[in-house]
Design an enzyme around this catalytic site. Sequence first.
Site, PDB file in Angstrom:
ATOM      1  N   TYR A   4       7.849   2.375  -7.451  1.00 28.03           N
ATOM      2  CA  TYR A   4       7.117   1.124  -7.674  1.00 28.03           C
ATOM      3  C   TYR A   4       6.771   0.936  -9.156  1.00 28.03           C
ATOM      4  O   TYR A   4       6.904  -0.165  -9.694  1.00 28.03           O
ATOM      5  CB  TYR A   4       5.843   1.088  -6.815  1.00 28.03           C
ATOM      6  CG  TYR A   4       6.115   1.200  -5.328  1.00 28.03           C
ATOM      7  CD1 TYR A   4       7.215   0.563  -4.754  1.00 28.03           C
ATOM      8  CD2 TYR A   4       5.287   1.942  -4.494  1.00 28.03           C
ATOM      9  CE1 TYR A   4       7.482   0.674  -3.393  1.00 28.03           C
ATOM     10  CE2 TYR A   4       5.544   2.050  -3.131  1.00 28.03           C
ATOM     11  CZ  TYR A   4       6.643   1.421  -2.590  1.00 28.03           C
ATOM     12  OH  TYR A   4       6.907   1.526  -1.246  1.00 28.03           O
ATOM     13  N   GLU A  14       0.857  -1.189   0.000  1.00 34.80           N
ATOM     14  CA  GLU A  14       0.000   0.000   0.000  1.00 34.80           C
ATOM     15  C   GLU A  14       0.891   1.235   0.000  1.00 34.80           C
ATOM     16  O   GLU A  14       1.969   1.217   0.592  1.00 34.80           O
ATOM     17  CB  GLU A  14      -0.880   0.064   1.259  1.00 34.80           C
ATOM     18  CG  GLU A  14      -2.070  -0.845   1.226  1.00 34.80           C
ATOM     19  CD  GLU A  14      -1.781  -2.180   1.903  1.00 34.80           C
ATOM     20  OE1 GLU A  14      -0.792  -2.255   2.651  1.00 34.80           O
ATOM     21  OE2 GLU A  14      -2.531  -3.140   1.660  1.00 34.80           O
TER      22      GLU A  14
HETATM   23  C1  LIG Z   1      10.571   5.941  -1.768  1.00 31.16           C
HETATM   24  C2  LIG Z   1      12.066   5.764  -1.422  1.00 31.16           C
HETATM   25  C3  LIG Z   1      12.220   4.438  -0.652  1.00 31.16           C
HETATM   26  C4  LIG Z   1      12.885   5.715  -2.727  1.00 31.16           C
HETATM   27  O1  LIG Z   1      14.227   5.369  -2.407  1.00 31.16           O
HETATM   28  P1  LIG Z   1      15.472   5.844  -3.343  1.00 31.16           P
HETATM   29  O2  LIG Z   1      16.663   5.085  -2.891  1.00 31.16           O
HETATM   30  O3  LIG Z   1      15.569   7.307  -3.360  1.00 31.16           O
HETATM   31  O4  LIG Z   1      14.962   5.323  -4.758  1.00 31.16           O
HETATM   32  P2  LIG Z   1      15.864   5.105  -6.085  1.00 31.16           P
HETATM   33  O5  LIG Z   1      17.062   5.978  -6.042  1.00 31.16           O
HETATM   34  O6  LIG Z   1      16.078   3.633  -6.253  1.00 31.16           O
HETATM   35  O7  LIG Z   1      14.865   5.653  -7.209  1.00 31.16           O
HETATM   36  C5  LIG Z   1      14.195   4.775  -8.070  1.00 31.16           C
HETATM   37  C6  LIG Z   1      13.202   5.541  -8.916  1.00 31.16           C
HETATM   38  O8  LIG Z   1      12.165   6.059  -8.083  1.00 31.16           O
HETATM   39  C7  LIG Z   1      11.776   7.334  -8.604  1.00 31.16           C
HETATM   40  N1  LIG Z   1      12.024   8.359  -7.583  1.00 31.16           N
HETATM   41  C8  LIG Z   1      12.821   8.249  -6.477  1.00 31.16           C
HETATM   42  N2  LIG Z   1      12.768   9.393  -5.764  1.00 31.16           N
HETATM   43  C9  LIG Z   1      11.917  10.219  -6.420  1.00 31.16           C
HETATM   44  C10 LIG Z   1      11.436  11.518  -6.181  1.00 31.16           C
HETATM   45  N3  LIG Z   1      11.816  12.229  -5.089  1.00 31.16           N
HETATM   46  N4  LIG Z   1      10.537  12.058  -7.050  1.00 31.16           N
HETATM   47  C11 LIG Z   1      10.126  11.354  -8.134  1.00 31.16           C
HETATM   48  N5  LIG Z   1      10.563  10.112  -8.426  1.00 31.16           N
HETATM   49  C12 LIG Z   1      11.442   9.549  -7.582  1.00 31.16           C
HETATM   50  C13 LIG Z   1      12.562   7.580  -9.852  1.00 31.16           C
HETATM   51  O9  LIG Z   1      11.803   7.043 -10.935  1.00 31.16           O
HETATM   52  C14 LIG Z   1      13.780   6.744  -9.603  1.00 31.16           C
HETATM   53  O10 LIG Z   1      14.398   6.337 -10.795  1.00 31.16           O
HETATM   54  P3  LIG Z   1      15.518   7.262 -11.514  1.00 31.16           P
HETATM   55  O11 LIG Z   1      16.505   7.617 -10.456  1.00 31.16           O
HETATM   56  O12 LIG Z   1      16.066   6.372 -12.568  1.00 31.16           O
HETATM   57  O13 LIG Z   1      14.766   8.432 -12.016  1.00 31.16           O
HETATM   58  C15 LIG Z   1      12.598   6.960  -0.579  1.00 31.16           C
HETATM   59  O14 LIG Z   1      12.260   8.171  -1.231  1.00 31.16           O
HETATM   60  C16 LIG Z   1      12.051   7.007   0.827  1.00 31.16           C
HETATM   61  O15 LIG Z   1      12.604   6.382   1.755  1.00 31.16           O
HETATM   62  N6  LIG Z   1      10.961   7.766   1.045  1.00 31.16           N
HETATM   63  C17 LIG Z   1      10.369   7.907   2.384  1.00 31.16           C
HETATM   64  C18 LIG Z   1       9.741   6.610   2.859  1.00 31.16           C
HETATM   65  C19 LIG Z   1       8.630   6.138   1.935  1.00 31.16           C
HETATM   66  O16 LIG Z   1       7.866   6.917   1.392  1.00 31.16           O
HETATM   67  N7  LIG Z   1       8.541   4.797   1.802  1.00 31.16           N
HETATM   68  C20 LIG Z   1       7.529   4.180   0.966  1.00 31.16           C
HETATM   69  C21 LIG Z   1       6.262   4.038   1.716  1.00 31.16           C
HETATM   70  S1  LIG Z   1       5.021   3.194   0.776  1.00 31.16           S
END
Ligand SMILES: CC(C)(COP(=O)(O)OP(=O)(O)OC[C@H]1O[C@@H](n2cnc3c(N)ncnc32)[C@H](O)[C@@H]1OP(=O)(O)O)[C@@H](O)C(=O)NCCC(=O)NCCS
Length: 153
Positions: free
Chosen positions: A124, A112
């Site tokens: 995702y 979710e």
């Molecule tokens: C969501 C989260 C886990 C992503 O982790 P991350 O290590 O930054 O992700 P990645 O570097 O592997 O990014 C993968 C893809 O996600 C997308 N993405 C990541 N951060 C983004 C942002 N701030 N805005 C838009 N797209 C984003 C991009 O498509 C990215 O691919 P790209 O780098 O080739 O463009 C991180 O932002 C986080 O911890 N957020 C807070 C906690 C959270 O929301 N958890 C999920 C709850 S359901």
Amino acid sequence: MVYGYMIAFMTVKVAEKNDFGALAAISLASMSEPWSEADFVAASENPFAIVLKAEDENGPAGYAVGYFAADEAELPSIAVKASCRGRGIGSRLLSELSDAVREKGASKLFLEVRESNEAALALYQKNGFITAGVRKRFYRDPDEDAFVMMRLL
Ligand SMILES: CC(C)(COP(=O)(O)OP(=O)(O)OC[C@H]1O[C@@H](n2cnc3c(N)ncnc32)[C@H](O)[C@@H]1OP(=O)(O)O)[C@@H](O)C(=O)NCCC(=O)NCCS
């Protein structure tokens, strides 16, 4: 030759007891419904759960949790430390968690996500999840609907 950049070191492994304090701190700083240290301990003792941690040269950088039962799995929590985001760690955690629950027999992974969480939605979608439904007012503080997303493994 001296290069003007460093190739960052990063590993993903099963988390251990001495990681859970750091993972709970990452969760608290990242999530509206954070996982506590006790939640991580409980998951690590649950035979139907797996807790993965990502680690870089500075220590724990993120985590992903999976539950599995029969041919389905659920991802209740994933987070990456704010200073480590945008480097592919979330994607790597998702991919390794998918492999781990597939090895346990799961053929579908569900999760979710808040409908306003653009970073997570993009993560995702990029990793093969599709929207399978909506749970109305699933979240509190603030109240918000959840998208249910699913990926075939
Ligand atoms: C969501 C989260 C886990 C992503 O982790 P991350 O290590 O930054 O992700 P990645 O570097 O592997 O990014 C993968 C893809 O996600 C997308 N993405 C990541 N951060 C983004 C942002 N701030 N805005 C838009 N797209 C984003 C991009 O498509 C990215 O691919 P790209 O780098 O080739 O463009 C991180 O932002 C986080 O911890 N957020 C807070 C906690 C959270 O929301 N958890 C999920 C709850 S359901």
